[in-house]
Design an enzyme around this catalytic site. Structure first.
Site, PDB file in Angstrom:
ATOM      1  N   SER A 133      40.278  69.250  42.906  1.00  0.00           N
ATOM      2  CA  SER A 133      40.673  70.098  41.752  1.00  0.00           C
ATOM      3  C   SER A 133      41.444  69.550  40.575  1.00  0.00           C
ATOM      4  CB  SER A 133      41.423  71.219  42.161  1.00  0.00           C
ATOM      5  OG  SER A 133      42.054  71.834  41.167  1.00  0.00           O
ATOM      6  N   GLU A 153      43.964  70.510  39.182  1.00  0.00           N
ATOM      7  CA  GLU A 153      45.389  70.795  39.394  1.00  0.00           C
ATOM      8  C   GLU A 153      45.979  69.449  40.111  1.00  0.00           C
ATOM      9  OE1 GLU A 153      47.539  73.349  39.009  1.00  0.00           O
ATOM     10  OE2 GLU A 153      45.809  74.626  37.752  1.00  0.00           O
ATOM     11  N   TYR A 210      49.131  74.250  46.413  1.00  0.00           N
ATOM     12  CA  TYR A 210      47.485  74.109  46.338  1.00  0.00           C
ATOM     13  C   TYR A 210      47.297  72.914  45.770  1.00  0.00           C
ATOM     14  CZ  TYR A 210      42.902  74.646  44.251  1.00  0.00           C
ATOM     15  OH  TYR A 210      41.592  74.454  44.049  1.00  0.00           O
TER      16      TYR A 210
END
Length: 347
Positions: free
Chosen positions: A130, A132, A153
């Site tokens: 990801s 992120e 996460y």
């Protein structure tokens, strides 16, 4: 016939990937969680009773936290490719459930990799990484950008990313990381920002909702179209050698601008409807994500067709249609023009 195993097959990406692989002639196996209620809405249109002959989509109950159970599935299916998409993938929720997020999103990947290593089979593995993971790293971000996660996460995804690389280098496994930036569609979960916005637009037009409550509207994100991105997952496993690839559009706008465009498309001024709710703010946030896709464009011969302005129209049209309204229509036209031979069901 090639066999593929997809974790998270009932999610947005999993459902599109299943459709794509079926269109390529694969036998597709999907792992779903056991529930007392049906949670397979995204793949119901491609599901066929397994008692019939020639069925190419088969579902198995499994849990990423249960090694033995998952190992039995891998050993029984004997897939050629594993697409590991399953995770606790909601960033804001990960702050409330950090241990669970780490167990499923992080350790779940380790369990999958270890199953492949123990099986001694030449299984190609795709890890859904990801954007992120980049956190507060300076934009634009590419494969060599330092990773600075800003949420449980993101930290769990970072662990999974490095485990995939370690198994690749330590055991000569074909394990590739797809570092996907935000990708959306009408199948995006209803609690995720983009879908929350487009559903609110449709409901406000219909008169069934008055306000939309959001958190930080000043964050920049690189938003793309999910059906395009799942094709790249497959392309990564078709490469001669495994690797890591950043996937995005290369363009980013603020959450505020996404909201403004979505409301404007339906003839509304967002300022009359959008309010701030501090419960939606993250303890630590990511200021700006924008993909540098030089490697994917060069090696995978890919460039995005749908940019964020078109994505917004596609999603608003779909949500208006879903509640019985006539869509504006520009989003539908974009899909027809840019994907005349589309392989997925248009929602």
């Amino acid at each position: 016939m090639k066999k593929a195993l997809i974790t998270g097959v009932t999610g947005q990406d999993g459902s599109y990937l299943a459709e794509f692989l079926l269109s390529k002639g694969y036998e597709v196996h999907g792992i779903i969680r056991r529930s007392s209620t049906f949670n397979t809405q995204r793949i119901d249109h491609i599901y066929v009773d397994p008692h019939k002959k020639g069925v190419k989509l088969l579902l198995h109950y499994g849990d990423l936290s249960a090694f033995e159970q998952m190992s039995n599935i891998v050993n029984n299916v004997r897939p050629d490719e594993i697409y590991h998409l399953g995770a606790q993938s909601h960033v804001r929720v990960s702050f409330n459930m950090p241990e669970y997020t780490g167990n499923t999103t992080g350790l779940g990947t380790t369990r999958m990799l270890e199953m492949i290593r123990i099986s001694r089979k030449n299984i190609k593995f795709y890890q859904a990484s990801s954007s992120e993971m980049f956190g507060k790293a300076k934009a634009p971000q590419k494969e060599t950008t330092p990773l600075e996660p800003r949420s449980p996460y993101a930290a769990a995804k970072l662990y999974a990313y490095w485990m995939a690389r370690n198994y690749r280098e330590g055991y000569s496994m074909f394990a590739s990381n797809g570092i996907l930036f935000n990708h959306e569609s009408p199948r995006r979960g209803e609690t995720f920002l983009t879908r929350k916005v487009t559903m609110a637009v449709a409901r406000i037009v219909a008169g069934t909702q008055k306000n939309l409550y959001l958190g930080n509207m000043d964050a920049y994100r690189d938003w793309g179209y999910a059906p395009e991105y799942v094709e790249l997952m497959w392309k990564m496993l078709k490469e001669k050698n495994p690797g890591d690839y950043v996937v995005g559009t290369g363009k980013c706008i603020t959450v505020r601008e996404f909201v403004r465009q979505a409301f404007r498309y339906a003839g509304l001024n967002y300022k009359n409807y959008v309010k701030t709710d501090e419960n939606y703010l993250r303890p630590t946030d990511v200021p700006k994500l924008r993909a540098d896709t030089t490697k994917a464009r060069k090696e995978l011969k890919w460039k995005p067709k749908v940019m964020v302005e078109d994505l917004i129209k596609i999603m608003v049209d779909a949500d208006m249609r879903a509640i019985g309204l006539d869509p504006v229509g520009e989003g539908d036209k974009i899909v027809r023009q840019k994907f005349p031979r589309r392989w997925w069901k248009v929602d």
